[in-house]
Design a protein around this motif. Structure first.
Motif, PDB file in Angstrom:
ATOM      1  N   TRP A  18       0.891  -1.149   0.019  1.00 56.21           N
ATOM      2  CA  TRP A  18      -0.098   0.103   0.087  1.00 56.21           C
ATOM      3  C   TRP A  18       0.740   1.213   0.114  1.00 56.21           C
ATOM      4  CZ3 TRP A  18       0.190   3.805   3.748  1.00 56.21           C
ATOM      5  CH2 TRP A  18       0.776   3.344   5.108  1.00 56.21           C
ATOM      6  N   ILE A  25      -2.439   5.371  -6.704  1.00 54.67           N
ATOM      7  CA  ILE A  25      -3.994   5.647  -6.646  1.00 54.67           C
ATOM      8  C   ILE A  25      -4.295   6.940  -6.715  1.00 54.67           C
ATOM      9  CG2 ILE A  25      -5.949   4.897  -5.418  1.00 54.67           C
ATOM     10  CD1 ILE A  25      -4.825   2.371  -4.807  1.00 54.67           C
ATOM     11  N   TYR A 113      -8.432  -3.503 -10.185  1.00 53.01           N
ATOM     12  CA  TYR A 113      -8.976  -2.948  -9.042  1.00 53.01           C
ATOM     13  C   TYR A 113      -8.627  -1.644  -8.966  1.00 53.01           C
ATOM     14  CZ  TYR A 113      -9.668  -7.625  -6.997  1.00 53.01           C
ATOM     15  OH  TYR A 113     -10.107  -9.101  -6.948  1.00 53.01           O
ATOM     16  N   VAL A 114      -7.127  -1.210  -9.277  1.00 54.30           N
ATOM     17  CA  VAL A 114      -6.974   0.172  -9.207  1.00 54.30           C
ATOM     18  C   VAL A 114      -7.809   1.087 -10.343  1.00 54.30           C
ATOM     19  CG1 VAL A 114      -5.021   1.674  -9.819  1.00 54.30           C
ATOM     20  CG2 VAL A 114      -4.574  -0.398  -8.460  1.00 54.30           C
ATOM     21  N   LEU A 117     -11.415   1.633  -8.655  1.00 55.42           N
ATOM     22  CA  LEU A 117     -11.370   2.343  -7.348  1.00 55.42           C
ATOM     23  C   LEU A 117     -11.155   3.650  -7.940  1.00 55.42           C
ATOM     24  CD1 LEU A 117     -11.618   2.633  -4.384  1.00 55.42           C
ATOM     25  CD2 LEU A 117      -8.998   2.091  -4.445  1.00 55.42           C
ATOM     26  N   SER A 118     -10.264   4.003  -8.670  1.00 52.80           N
ATOM     27  CA  SER A 118      -9.861   5.442  -9.208  1.00 52.80           C
ATOM     28  C   SER A 118     -10.975   6.267  -9.860  1.00 52.80           C
ATOM     29  CB  SER A 118      -8.509   5.130  -9.993  1.00 52.80           C
ATOM     30  OG  SER A 118      -7.466   4.521  -9.301  1.00 52.80           O
ATOM     31  N   ILE A 121     -13.989   7.021  -7.434  1.00 46.19           N
ATOM     32  CA  ILE A 121     -13.760   8.022  -6.757  1.00 46.19           C
ATOM     33  C   ILE A 121     -13.509   9.243  -7.406  1.00 46.19           C
ATOM     34  CG2 ILE A 121     -12.290   8.900  -4.583  1.00 46.19           C
ATOM     35  CD1 ILE A 121     -11.814   6.067  -3.860  1.00 46.19           C
TER      36      ILE A 121
END
Length: 672
Positions: A18, A25, A113-114, A117-118, A121
């Protein structure tokens, strides 16, 4: 192994890494949000209805194109840092039995996933901040505040499409790298050392020379608009010089420090100097990037800040009436323009009646503009004035005859034969005679001469301005004919300039209606119209230009600042992992923690603050050139720009120090 296994493993990899994934991210979310906002603003139906809104949206759309390119480059660059620190991890997977196909499948889910999510948001944040930006633009353009909420579905589609392509390209590039990589090379990627680079004196000298040339051009270019090629050359020379100095000059300096035994053989100097010499070739590119990005960030924030604090009255000062027009005189040299003035008077009265608009006052006068080079005892008219070379500074002459000037100003100027009155806006004309295209006049200086043109404040920042009154209209038309023979297609005609004052109670809609009907009447009368404008439309266009430039520069500045911060973060993290084993060995042979901490601090200080110092020098050298260029959007308030540069540099320095403290702590914790 089924897909569920790879999905879980990908999620676990993101969680474990992370510290490396979070900055990437954040970069993705920020670029998605900014790109959506600019795209949504460029298609907003409400903004297009504001005077000047069409121009604003054109500028924003151009900014959207630039932002797309920057976003792609930015994310590819950031992802390259992320992958560099995971090569060893992929090597371990390969050795433990996962073939490249499995690694690529796992990494595909990580990118998925990235991306999801990006995008989620980023679009939510973009939708919220888009409304804030609309309110800010309406405030800057003096438009009524709209309380509605507009969600731009086409902008969402364009943004999702763009970043889907970017993420797919990132995935394909990474898969290609994994396919070509050797597992043993991946395992040893963190242990590959750098050879000691050679001192390249010749390239170091070239680097210093290029920066010197760039500084000289930046300080001596008189007009960045007309000398745009030289301005571009100055920027290019400084950029190349910066890379050469960091890649060759820094190595030369480090070797000089190494040669100084009293300095070099100290624990807090020996470790950072020896380590940086071996890795400076790799470090130098990163330091150069940080320097150039820092300059861009400071300049862009300076532009945005100075535009925001510029008052709206700036544009209004360029328009002496609610309506202005410029009409060319005929080629007949006996035409004095009195017929056009009389006809304009009738058209103004008729247009006021047709639009039910009260006309408070109006006036017309003739003038001629000639671009020149100033010489000893006069001015030279030449086509070369349109092709500026070197440090040449053009001047502009605004000429009228004494009768027109007296009508315009209310004065009672009386000139002798072959006598002229002259007034310099920037410089005083100190000669007793004036030679212009073979004609010689005696000169009297007028310090309080009324300006009889528009745009002089803007033009005076680009070149010198001189107002000249000649004895009669016959001489003015003779000068017009002579400059037409010299300048040919670049020449200008004598203009009848008319301004109309409709009073303060006239609304913007009424002013625009008056201007449109006046233009129609002038066209029907067969006039040779050069320009027609209303104050409302002109101010709206200027506000649109300022607002568009403001939002594009703010977005680019934010993006570049984020890139700068993340380059520093990834660079320090990467350096820490490279140095961890080296410092561990030194600790085992007797170096205590306090000495290690001193060595680390010394190394980080050199790496961190060298780009900041060079950035300050670049900003200082280019500030004068930028001030001259800012006349396009700030007009006569360019004196605010140096203040904006100082504030931007101080704020950036504070931000830079905060980044230093955070990354220094991260570096030390990794090494420790």
């Amino acid at each position: 192994m089924n897909n569920q296994f790879y999905m879980k493993m990908a999620a676990e990899n993101i969680r474990k890494n992370w510290k490396m994934y979070l900055p990437f991210i954040i970069s993705c979310i920020s670029t998605i949000m900014m790109t959506y906002i600019i795209r949504a603003l460029s298609t907003n139906s409400g903004l297009s209805q504001i005077p000047g809104g069409d121009n604003l949206q054109t500028i924003l759309f151009m900014g959207y194109i630039v932002l797309m390119i920057f976003s792609a480059v930015f994310l590819f660059y950031m992802h390259s840092f992320l992958m560099k620190n995971r090569k060893r991890e992929f090597g371990v997977y390969n050795i433990l039995g996962m073939d490249k196909k499995h690694i690529m499948k796992m990494f595909t889910f990580e990118i998925f996933y990235v991306a999801v999510l990006s995008m989620v948001i980023g679009l939510i944040a973009g939708t919220i901040f888009n409304k804030v930006c609309i309110l800010l633009i309406r405030y800057m353009m003096n438009a009524s505040v709209s309380l509605g909420f507009e969600f731009s579905l086409p902008s969402v589609g364009w943004t999702l499409g763009l970043f889907t392509i970017i993420f797919i390209l990132i995935l394909l590039v990474t898969i290609y790298q994994i396919r070509l990589a050797n597992p043993i090379e991946l395992l040893k990627s963190g242990n590959v050392g750098e050879k000691e680079p050679k001192t390249k004196v010749f390239l170091s000298v070239i680097g210093f020379a290029l920066i010197g040339v760039g500084y000289y051009l930046a300080l001596t270019i008189q007009s960045p608009i007309q000398g745009i090629q030289l301005a571009f050359l100055a920027v290019l020379a400084v950029m190349i010089g910066t890379y050469l100095l960091f890649t060759t000059g820094s190595i030369a300096i480090l070797k000089m420090l190494k040669a100084n035994k009293n300095y070099y053989y100290q624990s807090n100097h020996f470790i950072p100097v020896s380590g940086m010499i071996y890795r400076m070739k790799k470090n130098a590119v990163g330091l150069s990037n940080i320097t150039i990005l820092s300059v861009c960030v400071i300049v862009l924030f300076s532009i945005a800040g100075s535009i925001f604090i510029t008052s709206d009255s700036t544009a209004k000062t360029q328009y002496p009436g609610n309506f202005i027009s410029q009409v060319s005189l005929s080629d007949d040299m006996s035409d004095t323009g009195e017929e056009i003035k009389s006809e304009m008077s009738e058209l103004i009265d008729r247009t006021g009646y047709e639009t039910n608009t009260s006309v408070v006052d109006y006036s017309s006068h003739a003038y001629l503009t000639i671009p020149v080079f100033e010489t000893s005892g006069g001015f030279e008219v030449t086509r070369d004035v349109f092709f500026i070379q070197g440090n040449q500074r053009p001047s502009s002459l605004f000429l009228t005859d004494q009768e027109n000037y007296n009508q315009f100003s209310g004065d009672n100027v009386s000139l002798d034969e072959n006598e002229v009155y002259i007034h310099g806006v920037n410089e005083t004309y100190n000669e007793n005679t004036l030679t212009l295209m073979g004609q010689q006049f005696s000169v009297s200086e007028m310090s309080d001469m009324e300006e009889f043109s528009i745009g002089s404040e803007t033009e005076s920042e680009i070149g010198d301005i001189y107002y000249i009154i000649v004895p009669d209209m016959e001489i003015l038309r003779q000068l017009e004919q002579q400059q037409q023979e010299i300048l040919e297609d670049y020449s200008q005609s004598t203009i009848i300039f008319t301004q109309v004052d409709l009073g303060n109670e006239v609304s913007a809609e009424e002013e625009i209606e008056f201007g449109e009907r006046m233009e129609l009447n002038m066209e029907n009368a067969g006039m040779d119209i050069v320009n027609i404008d209303t104050e409302v439309e002109a101010v709206g266009q200027m506000q649109a230009l300022r607002s568009g430039v403001l939002f594009v520069t703010l977005n680019l500045a934010t993006l570049l600042l984020l890139m700068t911060v993340l380059i520093i973060y990834y660079k320090q993290t990467s350096e820490a992992y490279d140095d961890k084993e080296r410092f561990s060995i030194m600790q085992k042979v007797g170096l205590d923690r306090s000495e290690i901490k001193k060595a680390i601090k010394s190394q980080i200080l050199i790496v961190f603050f060298l780009p900041l110092i060079v950035t300050g020098l670049h900003i200082l050298a280019f500030s004068l050139l930028m001030k001259k260029a800012m006349v396009l959007v700030m007009l006569n308030q360019v004196d605010l720009f140096p203040i904006a540069i100082i504030c931007a540099f101080l704020i950036f320095t504070i931000t830079y120090v905060v980044i230093y403290r955070i990354t220094a702590r991260v570096y030390y914790n990794i090494v420790k």
